[in-house]
Structure formats: structure tokens, C-alpha cells
Scaffold this motif. Structure first.
Motif, PDB file in Angstrom:
ATOM      1  N   ARG A 314       0.829  -1.188   0.000  1.00  0.00           N
ATOM      2  CA  ARG A 314       0.000   0.000   0.000  1.00  0.00           C
ATOM      3  C   ARG A 314       0.872   1.249   0.000  1.00  0.00           C
ATOM      4  NH1 ARG A 314      -1.614  -4.222   2.493  1.00  0.00           N
ATOM      5  NH2 ARG A 314      -0.036  -3.857   4.113  1.00  0.00           N
ATOM      6  N   PHE A 315       0.539   2.189  -0.897  1.00  0.00           N
ATOM      7  CA  PHE A 315       1.227   3.474  -1.010  1.00  0.00           C
ATOM      8  C   PHE A 315       0.242   4.559  -0.568  1.00  0.00           C
ATOM      9  CE2 PHE A 315       3.190   0.580  -3.834  1.00  0.00           C
ATOM     10  CZ  PHE A 315       4.374   1.067  -4.368  1.00  0.00           C
ATOM     11  N   VAL A 316       0.654   5.425   0.363  1.00  0.00           N
ATOM     12  CA  VAL A 316      -0.221   6.498   0.832  1.00  0.00           C
ATOM     13  C   VAL A 316       0.587   7.785   0.946  1.00  0.00           C
ATOM     14  CG1 VAL A 316      -1.765   7.293   2.667  1.00  0.00           C
ATOM     15  CG2 VAL A 316      -1.614   4.852   2.160  1.00  0.00           C
ATOM     16  N   HIS A 317       0.045   8.877   0.362  1.00  0.00           N
ATOM     17  CA  HIS A 317       0.705  10.189   0.427  1.00  0.00           C
ATOM     18  C   HIS A 317       2.174  10.056   0.023  1.00  0.00           C
ATOM     19  CE1 HIS A 317       1.017  14.370   1.484  1.00  0.00           C
ATOM     20  NE2 HIS A 317       2.029  14.129   2.308  1.00  0.00           N
ATOM     21  N   SER A 318       2.388   9.581  -1.202  1.00  0.00           N
ATOM     22  CA  SER A 318       3.741   9.284  -1.660  1.00  0.00           C
ATOM     23  C   SER A 318       3.792   9.367  -3.179  1.00  0.00           C
ATOM     24  CB  SER A 318       4.153   7.879  -1.209  1.00  0.00           C
ATOM     25  OG  SER A 318       3.383   6.893  -1.889  1.00  0.00           O
ATOM     26  N   ARG A 319       4.932   9.052  -3.738  1.00  0.00           N
ATOM     27  CA  ARG A 319       5.052   8.827  -5.176  1.00  0.00           C
ATOM     28  C   ARG A 319       4.651   7.389  -5.487  1.00  0.00           C
ATOM     29  NH1 ARG A 319      10.655  12.325  -6.420  1.00  0.00           N
ATOM     30  NH2 ARG A 319      10.059  14.026  -4.998  1.00  0.00           N
ATOM     31  N   THR A 340      -2.346  -1.060  -3.768  1.00  0.00           N
ATOM     32  CA  THR A 340      -3.290   0.034  -3.637  1.00  0.00           C
ATOM     33  C   THR A 340      -2.512   1.309  -3.360  1.00  0.00           C
ATOM     34  OG1 THR A 340      -3.598  -0.358  -1.262  1.00  0.00           O
ATOM     35  CG2 THR A 340      -5.124  -1.469  -2.757  1.00  0.00           C
ATOM     36  N   MET A 341      -2.943   2.391  -3.994  1.00  0.00           N
ATOM     37  CA  MET A 341      -2.290   3.684  -3.835  1.00  0.00           C
ATOM     38  C   MET A 341      -3.343   4.766  -3.657  1.00  0.00           C
ATOM     39  SD  MET A 341       0.572   3.625  -6.897  1.00  0.00           S
ATOM     40  CE  MET A 341       1.432   2.141  -7.376  1.00  0.00           C
ATOM     41  N   THR A 342      -3.033   5.735  -2.788  1.00  0.00           N
ATOM     42  CA  THR A 342      -3.898   6.899  -2.661  1.00  0.00           C
ATOM     43  C   THR A 342      -3.062   8.121  -2.323  1.00  0.00           C
ATOM     44  OG1 THR A 342      -5.906   7.751  -1.600  1.00  0.00           O
ATOM     45  CG2 THR A 342      -4.383   6.556  -0.186  1.00  0.00           C
ATOM     46  N   ASP A 343      -3.518   9.283  -2.827  1.00  0.00           N
ATOM     47  CA  ASP A 343      -2.803  10.552  -2.642  1.00  0.00           C
ATOM     48  C   ASP A 343      -1.379  10.428  -3.180  1.00  0.00           C
ATOM     49  OD1 ASP A 343      -2.088  13.102  -1.909  1.00  0.00           O
ATOM     50  OD2 ASP A 343      -1.983  12.675   0.246  1.00  0.00           O
ATOM     51  N   ILE A 344      -1.289  10.216  -4.494  1.00  0.00           N
ATOM     52  CA  ILE A 344      -0.008   9.977  -5.166  1.00  0.00           C
ATOM     53  C   ILE A 344       0.405  11.251  -5.903  1.00  0.00           C
ATOM     54  CG2 ILE A 344       1.181   8.558  -6.878  1.00  0.00           C
ATOM     55  CD1 ILE A 344       0.333   7.118  -4.262  1.00  0.00           C
ATOM     56  N   CYS A 345       1.650  11.712  -5.649  1.00  0.00           N
ATOM     57  CA  CYS A 345       2.051  13.043  -6.112  1.00  0.00           C
ATOM     58  C   CYS A 345       2.754  13.054  -7.460  1.00  0.00           C
ATOM     59  CB  CYS A 345       2.928  13.713  -5.062  1.00  0.00           C
ATOM     60  SG  CYS A 345       4.542  12.944  -4.868  1.00  0.00           S
ATOM     61  N   ILE A 371       8.209  -7.355 -17.634  1.00  0.00           N
ATOM     62  CA  ILE A 371       7.575  -6.796 -16.442  1.00  0.00           C
ATOM     63  C   ILE A 371       6.089  -7.113 -16.499  1.00  0.00           C
ATOM     64  CG2 ILE A 371       6.973  -4.677 -15.209  1.00  0.00           C
ATOM     65  CD1 ILE A 371       9.580  -3.462 -16.197  1.00  0.00           C
ATOM     66  N   SER A 372       5.561  -7.630 -15.412  1.00  0.00           N
ATOM     67  CA  SER A 372       4.134  -7.898 -15.286  1.00  0.00           C
ATOM     68  C   SER A 372       3.587  -7.117 -14.099  1.00  0.00           C
ATOM     69  CB  SER A 372       3.878  -9.392 -15.082  1.00  0.00           C
ATOM     70  OG  SER A 372       2.532  -9.628 -14.727  1.00  0.00           O
ATOM     71  N   ILE A 373       2.581  -6.271 -14.363  1.00  0.00           N
ATOM     72  CA  ILE A 373       1.928  -5.494 -13.314  1.00  0.00           C
ATOM     73  C   ILE A 373       0.429  -5.758 -13.425  1.00  0.00           C
ATOM     74  CG2 ILE A 373       1.470  -3.178 -12.405  1.00  0.00           C
ATOM     75  CD1 ILE A 373       4.101  -2.273 -13.696  1.00  0.00           C
ATOM     76  N   LYS A 374      -0.189  -6.173 -12.325  1.00  0.00           N
ATOM     77  CA  LYS A 374      -1.621  -6.465 -12.401  1.00  0.00           C
ATOM     78  C   LYS A 374      -2.301  -6.178 -11.058  1.00  0.00           C
ATOM     79  CE  LYS A 374      -1.198 -11.420 -11.329  1.00  0.00           C
ATOM     80  NZ  LYS A 374      -1.476 -12.798 -11.803  1.00  0.00           N
ATOM     81  N   ASP A 375      -3.607  -5.946 -11.163  1.00  0.00           N
ATOM     82  CA  ASP A 375      -4.443  -5.755  -9.983  1.00  0.00           C
ATOM     83  C   ASP A 375      -3.944  -4.584  -9.134  1.00  0.00           C
ATOM     84  OD1 ASP A 375      -5.869  -8.036 -10.794  1.00  0.00           O
ATOM     85  OD2 ASP A 375      -4.525  -9.360  -9.676  1.00  0.00           O
ATOM     86  N   VAL A 376      -3.962  -3.402  -9.738  1.00  0.00           N
ATOM     87  CA  VAL A 376      -3.500  -2.183  -9.076  1.00  0.00           C
ATOM     88  C   VAL A 376      -4.641  -1.176  -9.063  1.00  0.00           C
ATOM     89  CG1 VAL A 376      -1.857  -0.271  -9.136  1.00  0.00           C
ATOM     90  CG2 VAL A 376      -1.110  -2.579  -9.774  1.00  0.00           C
ATOM     91  N   SER A 377      -4.901  -0.589  -7.897  1.00  0.00           N
ATOM     92  CA  SER A 377      -5.955   0.411  -7.747  1.00  0.00           C
ATOM     93  C   SER A 377      -5.349   1.692  -7.194  1.00  0.00           C
ATOM     94  CB  SER A 377      -7.046  -0.105  -6.808  1.00  0.00           C
ATOM     95  OG  SER A 377      -8.049   0.868  -6.616  1.00  0.00           O
ATOM     96  N   VAL A 378      -5.572   2.813  -7.901  1.00  0.00           N
ATOM     97  CA  VAL A 378      -4.972   4.097  -7.541  1.00  0.00           C
ATOM     98  C   VAL A 378      -6.073   5.140  -7.443  1.00  0.00           C
ATOM     99  CG1 VAL A 378      -3.233   5.824  -8.116  1.00  0.00           C
ATOM    100  CG2 VAL A 378      -2.916   3.441  -8.861  1.00  0.00           C
ATOM    101  N   THR A 379      -6.095   5.907  -6.357  1.00  0.00           N
ATOM    102  CA  THR A 379      -7.034   7.018  -6.223  1.00  0.00           C
ATOM    103  C   THR A 379      -6.276   8.296  -5.908  1.00  0.00           C
ATOM    104  OG1 THR A 379      -7.381   6.513  -3.882  1.00  0.00           O
ATOM    105  CG2 THR A 379      -8.929   5.555  -5.433  1.00  0.00           C
ATOM    106  N   ASP A 380      -6.805   9.411  -6.424  1.00  0.00           N
ATOM    107  CA  ASP A 380      -6.266  10.741  -6.140  1.00  0.00           C
ATOM    108  C   ASP A 380      -4.791  10.852  -6.525  1.00  0.00           C
ATOM    109  OD1 ASP A 380      -6.238  13.375  -5.255  1.00  0.00           O
ATOM    110  OD2 ASP A 380      -5.866  12.841  -3.160  1.00  0.00           O
ATOM    111  N   ALA A 381      -4.525  10.648  -7.819  1.00  0.00           N
ATOM    112  CA  ALA A 381      -3.146  10.706  -8.322  1.00  0.00           C
ATOM    113  C   ALA A 381      -2.924  11.981  -9.128  1.00  0.00           C
ATOM    114  CB  ALA A 381      -2.842   9.490  -9.180  1.00  0.00           C
TER     115      ALA A 381
END
Length: 505
Positions: A314-319, A340-345, A371-381
Motif C-alpha cells: 500500500r502506497f499512501v501520500h507518496s510517489r 493500492t495507492m492513494t494521494d499519489i504526487c 515486467i508484469s503489473i496487475k491488480d493495481v488500484s490508484v485514487t487521487d493521483a
């Protein structure tokens, strides 16, 4: 069978049982390591006396007896450099704090050992100038409910003019060329350049650790067979969990077979993560962009990144997630899932193949393939840089699959925001090379590319890219297009939605 014979057999059986129990007890005594309380060696733990000589004496005694557990009971232990040894467990009991001591005219930390820092910075090139360090060791455990605190003492950088390098330290824990290492349950606060610098450390476990620090959190450099799990890392001014493969060992060594799972990364103000206030007064990291606090591969990238798994983080208030190779490393078999990511700058996903090539002459060029990237949810980027995939002329990023991605961007930019930066940022062109002699621009970072002509995905110098089940949306209208592609080949879009509408390209 006579009654007498029965008793003889019974007594014989009991005797053998006793012998077996004694043998088991003896073997267990060999397995369970003896404990060495640092207070028995003169440590005071009052936050005023320098306790590192006593702690080092306890470690030396344990090592001389084949190993053991060195225990720090509750208290505050003011320390200079602590020297680890093989077969040692350094255990912090609840309430134990190892506090970095301020330097004086006569007392300080170990000197930074000689090493070539031509291909990586000073901090990555030295280990002895640390609060705790070890080199060429095996079977080390550092664990417990205590705190390692570098507040006001540990710092980032090279020795300042007029100050001997014997008096300063710029990291909390540094290990070089070690194996069978476990770091568990500890807390780290304000630890300078690195909370942990682990270089050439194989068979490494970092578990249930909390880091709240002013620069890098956990640096895993040239390491093999690594697990980082259930950790919380807060680093507003630098990267939280970062994998590297520098030339600091004097040779190219890969970072491979690494799993990072069930971790939280963030960029709250230093100290506010540990105290639970989660404040956000730090608006910019030292490079001028927003708080960092992310998971990254790179920047130092000589030996190669192979067989890396990042999942359930989980990424929060970060890049966002950054996958970078710019110094000749091959990046392959990278699997990322369930983020999951939120508030990404800045860019939620940044994949960069560059040509900084800070590496010995004749080294091969960087490669990104697989590279395989899957099942990623990002809000407020932040949508200035979009999701960026960027290679360079003649060296494309290739074979990347991104599936089941949802990104909610802030939007709100205009075409003029993109066009007007030409005079302010000469590197704004999406495919701009960031190598050669372009000063600070050679550092790979989404901001070095400038505001992109698209808000969703910007892809340049790339081939064989699959985007499937992609859902992009903006909170506020954005005049730019959702996709920009330049010098690409075989970009496949399947089931892509933009603000709720399925698109075809």
C-alpha cells in the motif's frame, strides 16, 4: 517372565529414557544460545553515558564463545559505532532505545573505510561510518521491541569541510557481504542517509519493521534471496523500500530473488508516523517534487534486477511505483500485483530505461524486458506525468504487461500547461534522453520528463506493451488526451475505459 526380570527390564528402560532425555537437553543447550546482558559489561542505559564500548564488549564476549544473544534491557543507550559479529543476535527488549550520540572533539563514529565511489555516491560506498555495522559476517539477527534513534545526529552526505570523517555517521544500520541475516520487529527513527544499507547481503529477512526517517528507509543493494514483509516505511524525503544493484562492491552483482510483500509505504512528516499524528506539512522532497515514500527499483543499476516480486503493498501520500535501470542493468522477470495507492504526487507507474551509464567503460547498455503489473488500484493521483513508460532511441522498453489497473487522476490541466513549459524545462519532451552530461537531468524521475501531453499513459521508445482491463478517470476535466505514444511498436490495448467509456485505438 519372572517378576525379577520384569523389574530389570523396566529399570533398564527407565535408564535409557533418562540418558535420552539428557542427550536431548545437552543438544538443546547447544542450540539455545547463551544471553549476554549489556549491563553486565558496564552499560548504564541512562541516556547520558556512552554505552557503545560496553555493548561492543558484550558482542565480543559472545562471539568468542561461538555466538549468543546480546540483550539490551529497557533503557536509553547512547552509542557511537556498534560492531556486529557472526553468530550474534542483538536483542532489544521492550523500552530499549539505542540513541545515536552527538560527536565531540574526542569521541565519534568509525571512519568511512576506503572505497571507490566513482560509480555511486558516497553514502552507498561506505558502511563503517554507521551507528551499527558489520562486514563479511554470517548468521546475524537484530530484533526486538526497541527503537534505533538517530534524531539530530545521523545525516546525509559526505564529511563536511573541516570535520574529520572519524566523527560522523550517516546511517543507522549498514551491512556488507553478509549472509543469513534477519531483522525483525524494530523501529527506526530519523536515521540519516539510510535507516538500513544492506549491500551484498544474501539470505536476508526483514520482517515487521517500522521505519520513520528523514531519507532512505530500506536499501537492498546487490542482494540475493531476500524477503521483506509486513513492514511500514515512512520517508517523505526519499525512497521507502528501494532495490539497487550498484558497483559499490567493486563488481557487478545482481539483486535477484527478492519478495516484498504486505508492506506500507508513505511520505508523512518525519516522526509523525511513529507518533500516530500522520501530519503532511512537508510539501516537497529535496528534489522539488512532492513527498517520496515509495517502492522503487533503481537508481543505482549495474548488476541487474531479476526475479523480483512486489505484492499486496500500500502506497499512501507518496510517489508511485518506480522501476528504473539507467546504468547498464538488465531488468527482467519483475512481477507486481495487488497494490493500492492513494494521494499519489507523481506517476503511479514509472518504468524507465535510461542511459546515465555510471558504470565502468565497456559495460552493456540497460535492458528492460519482462515486467508484469496487475491488480493495481490508484485514487487521487497527480496527472502531470501520467503513467510513464520511457526508453531511449535504440533501446526500447519491451515486453511489459499491465492488467486490471484502475487509476483515478486529479486532472485539471490544460494544453497550455503542457505547451508553456518549453521555456521553463528544456527536458519536457516525453522521449527526452536523461543521460550524457545534462547535470541533474540525468537522474531518472517523472518530473525530469515534464508535464506530459497525455494525462493517462505516456509511452515512448517502447515495444510489445500490453494494456488490458484498464480503467482511467479524472476527478476534474483535463484538456490533454488520455494516451500519448511516440516511437512505439506493438502497443496492444484491450478493454480500456476512459471516464466510463470504452475506447478503441
Amino acid at each position: 517372565m519372572t517378576h525379577e526380570n520384569y523389574h530389570i527390564m523396566r529399570e533398564s528402560k527407565t535408564l535409557w529414557q533418562r540418558i535420552l532425555l539428557l542427550l536431548i537437553a545437552y543438544n538443546l543447550s547447544l542450540i539455545v544460545s547463551p544471553a549476554f546482558n549489556v549491563k553486565d559489561f558496564g552499560a548504564v542505559g541512562d541516556g547520558r553515558h556512552i554505552d557503545s564500548p560496553a555493548i561492543n564488549a558484550a558482542i565480543e564476549r559472545a562471539a568468542s564463545q561461538g555466538g549468543g544473544t546480546v540483550v539490551l534491557p529497557q533503557g536509553t543507550y547512547l552509542c557511537y559505532s556498534v560492531h556486529l559479529q557472526s553468530n550474534i543476535t542483538l536483542r532489544f527488549e521492550k523500552g530499549a532505545v539505542m540513541k545515536a550520540a552527538s560527536v565531540s572533539d574526542t569521541m565519534g563514529y568509525d571512519e568511512a573505510e576506503p572505497n571507490d565511489s566513482h560509480y555511486q555516491d558516497f553514502g552507498h560506498s561506505h558502511w563503517h561510518n554507521s551507528l551499527i555495522w558489520g562486514e563479511n559476517l554470517h548468521d546475524i539477527t537484530i530484533e526486538g521491541e526497541g527503537l534505533i534513534d538517530g534524531t539530530g545526529v545521523l545525516w546525509r552526505g559526505e564529511p563536511r569541510k573541516g570535520i574529520s570523517s572519524t566523527t560522523i555517521a550517516n546511517k543507522a544500520l549498514a551491512l556488507r557481504d553478509c549472509r543469513q541475516v534477519a531483522i525483525r520487529d524494530l523501529k527506526f527513527l530519523s536515521c540519516g542517509h539510510f535507516a538500513m544499507l544492506l549491500t551484498g547481503v544474501d539470505d536476508l529477512l526483514i520482517e515487521n519493521v517500522t521505519v520513520d526517517t528523514n531519507r532512505d528507509g530500506i536499501d537492498i543493494d546487490c542482494c540475493e534471496r531476500v524477503k521483506v514483509r509486513n513492514c511500514r516505511v515512512n520517508t517523505p524525503n526519499d525512497d521507502a523500500i528501494v532495490l539497487k544493484c550498484s558497483y559499490a562492491l567493486g563488481r557487478a552483482k545482481p539483486t535477484e530473488y527478492v519478495v516484498v510483500e504486505d508492506c506500507d509505504v508513505s511520505g508523512y512528516d518525519v516522526g509523525s508516523f511513529l507518533d500516530g499524528t500522520y501530519t503532511t506539512k512537508t510539501e516537497k522532497a529535496p528534489d522539488g517534487d512532492g513527498p517520496t515514500g515509495r517502492i522503487k527499483l533503481g537508481t543505482e543499476s549495474n548488476g541487474g534486477f531479476r526475479h523480483i516480486t512486489v505484492r499486496r503493498c500500500r502506497f499512501v501520500h507518496s510517489r508511485g511505483l518506480a522501476l528504473e535501470t539507467v546504468d547498464g542493468a538488465e531488468m527482467t522477470d519483475i512481477k507486481v500485483s495487488r497494490l493500492t495507492m492513494t494521494d499519489i504526487c507523481n506517476s503511479p507507474i514509472y518504468i524507465r530505461l535510461g542511459d546515465r551509464m555510471r558504470t565502468p567503460a565497456g559495460s552493456p547498455h540497460s535492458v528492460v524486458s519482462g515486467i508484469s503489473i496487475k491488480d493495481v488500484s490508484v485514487t487521487d493521483a497527480d496527472s502531470r506525468y501520467a503513467c510513464l513508460i520511457a526508453g531511449i532511441e535504440g533501446h526500447p522498453v519491451s515486453n511489459v504487461s499491465i492488467k486490471n489497473l484502475r487509476v483515478q487522476f486529479r486532472g485539471g490541466l490544460t494544453l497550455d500547461d503542457y505547451k508553456e513549459q518549453r521555456g521553463r524545462n528544456p527536458f519536457f519532451i516525453p522521449e527526452a534522453r536523461t543521460g550524457g552530461q545534462l547535470g541533474e537531468a540525468n537522474y531518472p524521475e517523472p518530473s525530469a520528463h515534464g508535464i506530459q501531453p497525455a494525462w493517462g499513459f505516456s509511452i515512448s521508445h517502447a515495444e510489445n506493451i500490453c494494456l488490458k482491463n484498464i480503467n482511467l478517470e479524472t476527478i476534474h476535466p483535463d484538456e490533454r488526451q488520455p494516451f500519448y505514444m511516440h516511437k512505439t511498436n506493438n502497443i496492444r490495448l484491450r478493454n480500456v475505459k476512459v471516464n466510463g467509456r470504452k475506447i478503441k485505438m
